[in-house]
Design an enzyme around this catalytic site. Structure first.
Site, PDB file in Angstrom:
ATOM      1  N   GLY A 120      33.393  45.341  15.712  1.00 14.71           N
ATOM      2  CA  GLY A 120      33.115  46.720  16.109  1.00 14.71           C
ATOM      3  C   GLY A 120      32.333  46.883  17.398  1.00 14.71           C
ATOM      4  O   GLY A 120      31.632  47.881  17.570  1.00 14.71           O
ATOM      5  N   ASN A 147      33.634  47.513  20.270  1.00 14.25           N
ATOM      6  CA  ASN A 147      34.217  48.697  20.927  1.00 14.25           C
ATOM      7  C   ASN A 147      33.748  49.984  20.254  1.00 14.25           C
ATOM      8  O   ASN A 147      33.434  50.964  20.929  1.00 14.25           O
ATOM      9  CB  ASN A 147      35.756  48.640  20.892  1.00 14.25           C
ATOM     10  CG  ASN A 147      36.303  47.840  22.037  1.00 14.25           C
ATOM     11  OD1 ASN A 147      36.362  48.309  23.167  1.00 14.25           O
ATOM     12  ND2 ASN A 147      36.675  46.609  21.754  1.00 14.25           N
ATOM     13  N   LEU A 157      49.046  48.828   9.854  1.00 20.44           N
ATOM     14  CA  LEU A 157      49.883  49.928  10.366  1.00 20.44           C
ATOM     15  C   LEU A 157      49.436  51.243   9.732  1.00 20.44           C
ATOM     16  O   LEU A 157      49.105  51.281   8.548  1.00 20.44           O
ATOM     17  CB  LEU A 157      51.339  49.704   9.957  1.00 20.44           C
ATOM     18  CG  LEU A 157      52.291  48.990  10.898  1.00 20.44           C
ATOM     19  CD1 LEU A 157      53.701  49.060  10.323  1.00 20.44           C
ATOM     20  CD2 LEU A 157      52.257  49.570  12.296  1.00 20.44           C
ATOM     21  N   ASN A 160      45.024  53.848  20.192  1.00 21.68           N
ATOM     22  CA  ASN A 160      44.674  52.441  19.911  1.00 21.68           C
ATOM     23  C   ASN A 160      44.368  51.733  21.226  1.00 21.68           C
ATOM     24  O   ASN A 160      44.855  52.128  22.282  1.00 21.68           O
ATOM     25  CB  ASN A 160      45.859  51.741  19.236  1.00 21.68           C
ATOM     26  CG  ASN A 160      45.568  50.282  18.897  1.00 21.68           C
ATOM     27  OD1 ASN A 160      44.495  49.948  18.390  1.00 21.68           O
ATOM     28  ND2 ASN A 160      46.519  49.405  19.170  1.00 21.68           N
ATOM     29  N   HIS A 194      44.645  47.866  22.936  1.00 25.00           N
ATOM     30  CA  HIS A 194      45.206  46.532  22.745  1.00 25.00           C
ATOM     31  C   HIS A 194      44.702  45.633  23.870  1.00 25.00           C
ATOM     32  O   HIS A 194      44.729  46.042  25.033  1.00 25.00           O
ATOM     33  CB  HIS A 194      46.737  46.598  22.745  1.00 25.00           C
ATOM     34  CG  HIS A 194      47.358  45.286  22.422  1.00 25.00           C
ATOM     35  ND1 HIS A 194      47.421  44.789  21.130  1.00 25.00           N
ATOM     36  CD2 HIS A 194      47.899  44.332  23.208  1.00 25.00           C
ATOM     37  CE1 HIS A 194      47.987  43.589  21.156  1.00 25.00           C
ATOM     38  NE2 HIS A 194      48.291  43.292  22.405  1.00 25.00           N
ATOM     39  N   GLU A 218      37.360  46.766  28.263  1.00 29.58           N
ATOM     40  CA  GLU A 218      37.422  47.688  27.119  1.00 29.58           C
ATOM     41  C   GLU A 218      36.186  48.593  27.090  1.00 29.58           C
ATOM     42  O   GLU A 218      36.296  49.817  26.964  1.00 29.58           O
ATOM     43  CB  GLU A 218      37.518  46.894  25.813  1.00 29.58           C
ATOM     44  CG  GLU A 218      38.835  46.155  25.682  1.00 29.58           C
ATOM     45  CD  GLU A 218      38.975  45.397  24.378  1.00 29.58           C
ATOM     46  OE1 GLU A 218      40.112  45.256  23.930  1.00 29.58           O
ATOM     47  OE2 GLU A 218      37.961  44.938  23.814  1.00 29.58           O
TER      48      GLU A 218
HETATM   49  C1  GRF Z   1      39.431  44.392  20.816  1.00 29.18           C
HETATM   50  O1  GRF Z   1      39.729  43.355  21.718  1.00 29.18           O
HETATM   51  C2  GRF Z   1      40.541  45.408  20.787  1.00 29.18           C
HETATM   52  O2  GRF Z   1      41.260  45.498  21.974  1.00 29.18           O
HETATM   53  C3  GRF Z   1      41.446  44.879  19.709  1.00 29.18           C
HETATM   54  O3  GRF Z   1      40.587  44.315  18.759  1.00 29.18           O
HETATM   55  C4  GRF Z   1      39.386  43.894  19.390  1.00 29.18           C
HETATM   56  C5  GRF Z   1      38.241  44.477  18.610  1.00 29.18           C
HETATM   57  O4  GRF Z   1      37.012  43.937  19.004  1.00 29.18           O
HETATM   58  N1  GRF Z   1      42.344  45.897  19.219  1.00 29.18           N
HETATM   59  P1  GRF Z   1      35.652  44.589  18.490  1.00 29.18           P
HETATM   60  O5  GRF Z   1      35.686  44.580  16.967  1.00 29.18           O
HETATM   61  O6  GRF Z   1      35.601  45.981  19.025  1.00 29.18           O
HETATM   62  O7  GRF Z   1      34.576  43.727  19.025  1.00 29.18           O
END
Ligand code: GRF
Length: 197
Positions: free
Chosen positions: A17, A19, A91, A106, A108, A178
């Site tokens: 988590g 992000n 999904l 989302n 990626h 990100e």
């Molecule tokens: C991130 O790299 C995101 O792009 C992908 O999953 C990862 C999650 O990382 N979908 P975190 O849990 O936010 O550290």
């Protein structure tokens, strides 16, 4: 009656988590975008501790609750207007997709359509980028549909990959992108969506 000028976001995350935390920080003092709920399919996910630290309610669910109307019910009860997936691995069921048309985003960790699809998540993505001897990678922020990593791409950012980079080093560079862009793109997306309402 909900105030239409305020967006109420739910974040779905399965893992650490980081992000989600970047998003929580970014919107902490924004009166127009409220992170109202954190949802996880993993009872041990680090994102749940982050939710607690920010005082955001969190819920854990299993596959059955995701597929029947439990999770959708929680979203509606909390007046959620938009959903953000930040490291979420399942999904999204049709019932939630139809309740939130073009309202699910989302991120990626690669330049879609390359290195996307089922099984392409976390370190597997960066290992595949390295194995393919790519000279660049990056992030894709896209709308969510019924297929993995296939909705309309709203934003991409790139970074270099050097031949001697390890997958961990690639991951770190991608994470920086990100944290830098995802919260800001979410802000633009909810603001634009509001104008469309
Ligand atoms: C991130 O790299 C995101 O792009 C992908 O999953 C990862 C999650 O990382 N979908 P975190 O849990 O936010 O550290």
């Amino acid at each position: 009656m909900q105030n239409q000028s305020i967006a109420r976001l739910a974040i779905f995350a399965s893992g650490t988590g980081t992000n989600a935390e970047a998003i929580l920080r970014y919107f902490k003092d924004d009166p127009n975008v409220i992170i109202a709920l954190i949802l996880s399919n993993n009872p041990n996910a680090g994102v749940l501790d982050r939710a607690a630290r920010f005082g955001v309610p969190a819920k854990v669910f299993n596959r059955e609750q995701f597929r029947n109307s439990d999770v959708l019910g929680w979203l509606q009860k909390n007046a959620i207007t938009h959903i953000v997936l930040a490291g979420f691995l399942w999904l999204i069921p049709g019932t939630i997709l139809s309740a939130y048309p073009r309202r699910i985003l989302n991120i990626h960790p690669a330049l879609l359509p390359k290195f996307g699809g089922k099984g392409m998540y976390g370190s597997k993505v960066h290992e595949a980028v390295k194995a393919a001897s790519e000279t660049e990678t990056g992030i894709s922020i896209h709308e969510v549909n019924e297929h993995f990593d296939e909705g309309e791409i709203l934003f991409q950012a790139r970074c270099k990959v050097e031949p001697y980079d390890t997958p961990e080093e690639i991951a770190q560079r991608v994470h920086e992108l990100e944290y830098k862009h995802f919260p800001r793109v979410i802000k633009e997306w909810v603001t634009k969506n509001k104008a469309d309402r």
